[in-house]
Every structure is written in C-alpha cells, then in structure tokens.
Design a protein around this motif. Structure first.
Motif, mmCIF file in Angstrom:
data_model
loop_
_atom_site.group_PDB
_atom_site.id
_atom_site.type_symbol
_atom_site.label_atom_id
_atom_site.label_comp_id
_atom_site.label_asym_id
_atom_site.label_seq_id
_atom_site.Cartn_x
_atom_site.Cartn_y
_atom_site.Cartn_z
ATOM 1 N N GLU A 1 -19.393 36.439 24.239
ATOM 2 C CA GLU A 1 -18.847 36.505 25.602
ATOM 3 C C GLU A 1 -17.365 36.856 25.599
ATOM 4 O OE1 GLU A 1 -19.700 32.704 27.375
ATOM 5 O OE2 GLU A 1 -21.841 33.148 27.578
ATOM 6 N N ARG A 2 -16.643 36.384 24.590
ATOM 7 C CA ARG A 2 -15.206 36.649 24.490
ATOM 8 C C ARG A 2 -14.900 37.972 23.799
ATOM 9 N NH1 ARG A 2 -11.545 31.513 23.799
ATOM 10 N NH2 ARG A 2 -10.189 33.240 23.292
ATOM 11 N N GLY A 3 -15.933 38.641 23.315
ATOM 12 C CA GLY A 3 -15.738 39.901 22.610
ATOM 13 C C GLY A 3 -15.121 39.710 21.232
ATOM 14 N N GLU A 4 -15.327 38.542 20.641
ATOM 15 C CA GLU A 4 -14.776 38.235 19.328
ATOM 16 C C GLU A 4 -15.890 38.193 18.289
ATOM 17 O OE1 GLU A 4 -12.960 34.406 19.738
ATOM 18 O OE2 GLU A 4 -11.357 35.148 21.030
ATOM 19 N N GLU A 5 -15.542 38.508 17.076
ATOM 20 C CA GLU A 5 -16.487 38.365 15.971
ATOM 21 C C GLU A 5 -16.548 36.892 15.590
ATOM 22 O OE1 GLU A 5 -18.567 40.349 13.964
ATOM 23 O OE2 GLU A 5 -18.302 41.692 15.678
ATOM 24 N N PRO A 6 -17.731 36.312 15.489
ATOM 25 C CA PRO A 6 -17.802 34.915 15.026
ATOM 26 C C PRO A 6 -17.354 34.856 13.573
ATOM 27 C CG PRO A 6 -19.998 35.847 15.231
ATOM 28 C CD PRO A 6 -19.046 36.870 15.768
ATOM 29 N N GLU A 7 -16.773 33.744 13.219
ATOM 30 C CA GLU A 7 -16.367 33.580 11.831
ATOM 31 C C GLU A 7 -17.618 33.527 10.972
ATOM 32 O OE1 GLU A 7 -13.784 30.602 9.055
ATOM 33 O OE2 GLU A 7 -13.545 30.493 11.211
ATOM 34 N N LYS A 8 -17.613 34.285 9.922
ATOM 35 C CA LYS A 8 -18.752 34.335 9.014
ATOM 36 C C LYS A 8 -18.591 33.257 7.948
ATOM 37 C CE LYS A 8 -20.433 38.359 10.499
ATOM 38 N NZ LYS A 8 -20.977 38.278 11.775
ATOM 39 N N PRO A 9 -19.718 32.781 7.420
ATOM 40 C CA PRO A 9 -19.603 31.862 6.288
ATOM 41 C C PRO A 9 -18.806 32.519 5.163
ATOM 42 C CG PRO A 9 -21.822 31.817 7.168
ATOM 43 C CD PRO A 9 -21.092 32.949 7.870
ATOM 44 N N PHE A 10 -18.259 31.736 4.282
ATOM 45 C CA PHE A 10 -17.332 32.194 3.259
ATOM 46 C C PHE A 10 -17.756 33.500 2.603
ATOM 47 C CE2 PHE A 10 -16.553 27.573 3.341
ATOM 48 C CZ PHE A 10 -15.212 27.608 3.658
ATOM 49 N N SER A 11 -16.771 34.364 2.363
ATOM 50 C CA SER A 11 -17.022 35.690 1.805
ATOM 51 C C SER A 11 -17.138 35.689 0.294
ATOM 52 C CB SER A 11 -15.881 36.629 2.202
ATOM 53 O OG SER A 11 -14.677 36.225 1.560
ATOM 54 N N GLY A 12 -16.612 34.662 -0.360
ATOM 55 C CA GLY A 12 -16.595 34.648 -1.817
ATOM 56 C C GLY A 12 -15.255 35.098 -2.372
ATOM 57 N N LYS A 13 -14.315 35.389 -1.492
ATOM 58 C CA LYS A 13 -12.976 35.799 -1.926
ATOM 59 C C LYS A 13 -11.970 34.741 -1.511
ATOM 60 C CE LYS A 13 -14.006 40.597 -0.923
ATOM 61 N NZ LYS A 13 -13.626 41.747 -0.104
ATOM 62 N N PHE A 14 -11.038 34.432 -2.419
ATOM 63 C CA PHE A 14 -9.929 33.568 -2.051
ATOM 64 C C PHE A 14 -8.747 33.865 -2.963
ATOM 65 C CE2 PHE A 14 -12.025 30.980 -5.244
ATOM 66 C CZ PHE A 14 -11.008 30.314 -5.904
ATOM 67 N N ILE A 15 -7.569 33.647 -2.471
ATOM 68 C CA ILE A 15 -6.349 33.891 -3.232
ATOM 69 C C ILE A 15 -5.922 32.585 -3.877
ATOM 70 C CG2 ILE A 15 -3.919 34.531 -3.068
ATOM 71 C CD1 ILE A 15 -4.720 36.332 -0.700
ATOM 72 N N LEU A 16 -5.589 32.668 -5.138
ATOM 73 C CA LEU A 16 -5.174 31.486 -5.882
ATOM 74 C C LEU A 16 -3.835 31.784 -6.543
ATOM 75 C CD1 LEU A 16 -5.875 28.703 -7.154
ATOM 76 C CD2 LEU A 16 -6.986 29.982 -8.992
ATOM 77 N N ARG A 17 -2.848 30.945 -6.290
ATOM 78 C CA ARG A 17 -1.552 31.105 -6.925
ATOM 79 C C ARG A 17 -1.400 30.027 -7.994
ATOM 80 N NH1 ARG A 17 -0.444 34.699 -3.524
ATOM 81 N NH2 ARG A 17 0.121 34.625 -1.369
ATOM 82 N N ILE A 18 -1.088 30.487 -9.206
ATOM 83 C CA ILE A 18 -0.925 29.553 -10.325
ATOM 84 C C ILE A 18 0.337 29.892 -11.103
ATOM 85 C CG2 ILE A 18 -3.396 29.059 -10.548
ATOM 86 C CD1 ILE A 18 -3.489 30.994 -12.923
ATOM 87 N N ASN A 19 0.712 28.992 -11.962
ATOM 88 C CA ASN A 19 1.848 29.186 -12.848
ATOM 89 C C ASN A 19 1.622 30.430 -13.711
ATOM 90 O OD1 ASN A 19 2.946 28.818 -15.692
ATOM 91 N ND2 ASN A 19 4.059 27.204 -14.594
ATOM 92 N N PRO A 20 2.627 31.309 -13.865
ATOM 93 C CA PRO A 20 2.459 32.534 -14.655
ATOM 94 C C PRO A 20 2.007 32.288 -16.111
ATOM 95 C CG PRO A 20 4.471 32.666 -13.373
ATOM 96 C CD PRO A 20 3.939 31.275 -13.212
ATOM 97 N N GLU A 21 2.466 31.207 -16.717
ATOM 98 C CA GLU A 21 2.033 30.906 -18.095
ATOM 99 C C GLU A 21 0.548 30.582 -18.150
ATOM 100 O OE1 GLU A 21 3.284 31.081 -21.307
ATOM 101 O OE2 GLU A 21 4.765 32.281 -20.220
ATOM 102 N N ALA B 1 -6.023 34.544 -18.898
ATOM 103 C CA ALA B 1 -6.344 35.968 -19.022
ATOM 104 C C ALA B 1 -6.666 36.305 -20.478
ATOM 105 C CB ALA B 1 -5.192 36.815 -18.504
ATOM 106 N N ILE B 2 -5.885 35.765 -21.399
ATOM 107 C CA ILE B 2 -6.130 35.990 -22.826
ATOM 108 C C ILE B 2 -7.459 35.368 -23.238
ATOM 109 C CG2 ILE B 2 -5.318 35.378 -25.150
ATOM 110 C CD1 ILE B 2 -2.422 35.711 -23.999
ATOM 111 N N LYS B 3 -7.699 34.148 -22.795
ATOM 112 C CA LYS B 3 -8.955 33.452 -23.128
ATOM 113 C C LYS B 3 -10.165 34.239 -22.613
ATOM 114 C CE LYS B 3 -11.005 28.943 -23.434
ATOM 115 N NZ LYS B 3 -11.380 28.870 -24.823
ATOM 116 N N ALA B 4 -10.091 34.728 -21.373
ATOM 117 C CA ALA B 4 -11.190 35.511 -20.799
ATOM 118 C C ALA B 4 -11.417 36.782 -21.618
ATOM 119 C CB ALA B 4 -10.883 35.858 -19.345
ATOM 120 N N LYS B 5 -10.337 37.455 -21.988
ATOM 121 C CA LYS B 5 -10.437 38.690 -22.761
ATOM 122 C C LYS B 5 -11.082 38.419 -24.117
ATOM 123 C CE LYS B 5 -8.332 42.975 -23.141
ATOM 124 N NZ LYS B 5 -8.722 43.927 -22.149
ATOM 125 N N LYS B 6 -10.684 37.328 -24.774
ATOM 126 C CA LYS B 6 -11.264 36.960 -26.072
ATOM 127 C C LYS B 6 -12.762 36.703 -25.959
ATOM 128 C CE LYS B 6 -7.255 34.938 -28.395
ATOM 129 N NZ LYS B 6 -6.636 33.691 -28.893
#
Length: 106
Positions: free
Chosen positions: A57-77, A83-88
């Motif tokens: 009725e409002r012409g808005e898209e309803p919020e969809k259940p989670f997309s599977g994407k999220f941003i995560l900020r972590i310590n660079p070390e 990243a090294i462990k995953a590559k190994k």
C-alpha cells in the motif's frame, strides 16, 4: 515458526497466560500473540500478510529475510592471520569464515 520466508520465535508469558512471538530474520519489528497454539499460528500468518500488504500500500519493498551478506570489521592483524590460514587450507576467506561460524553456531 516459518511462513513465507519469515521466521519467528515464541515465548509463553506465564503471568498473562498468552503466547507471544516476534519475527527475527528482518530488522523491522513484527510481533504477534495468541491464547492458544492455533491462535498464535494464525496471528503469525496474519502479521506477515498484514506487513506485506502494508508495504504494498505504501509502495515500499518489504524487508526480505537476511541476504547472507554482512560487513565485518576486524583488527588488521587478525585479518592477515585468518587470510593466511584460509589460503593454507585451500579456501577463500569467505568460505573459511563461513565454515568457522557454522562450526561455532552448531
């Protein structure tokens, strides 16, 4: 409880003697309640349908259940270390993190 891709958790309020629930896989707040399991289920279905109708009725898209994407900020070390462990292990960083989170969440 699941309906049209939306999931809810339910609790029983012993003092008020009612079941109440909330949809948990979207950021919008959608709640419902009922005196019996049958009433609770119907209230859940009605709440989802009302939410979808309200958005339409409002012409808005309803919020969809989670997309599977999220941003995560972590310590660079830590980023470097995992990243090294995953590559190994021959995995992408995303696959490695998903495996770790799945293991932790189980």
């Amino acid at each position: 409880m699941k309906y049209k891709g939306y999931e809810a958790v339910v609790e029983f309020d012993e003092e008020a003697e009612i079941f109440h629930g909330e949809i948990i896989n979207i950021r919008d707040v959608i709640t419902f309640q009922g005196d019996s399991v049958k009433e609770l289920k119907q209230a859940f279905y009605d709440s989802v349908d009302d939410y979808l109708e309200f958005c339409q009725e409002r012409g808005e898209e309803p919020e969809k259940p989670f997309s599977g994407k999220f941003i995560l900020r972590i310590n660079p070390e830590l980023h470097k270390t995992i990243a090294i462990k995953a590559k190994k292990e021959g995995q992408s960083l995303n696959s490695w993190i998903e495996k770790c989170l799945s293991s932790y969440a189980s």
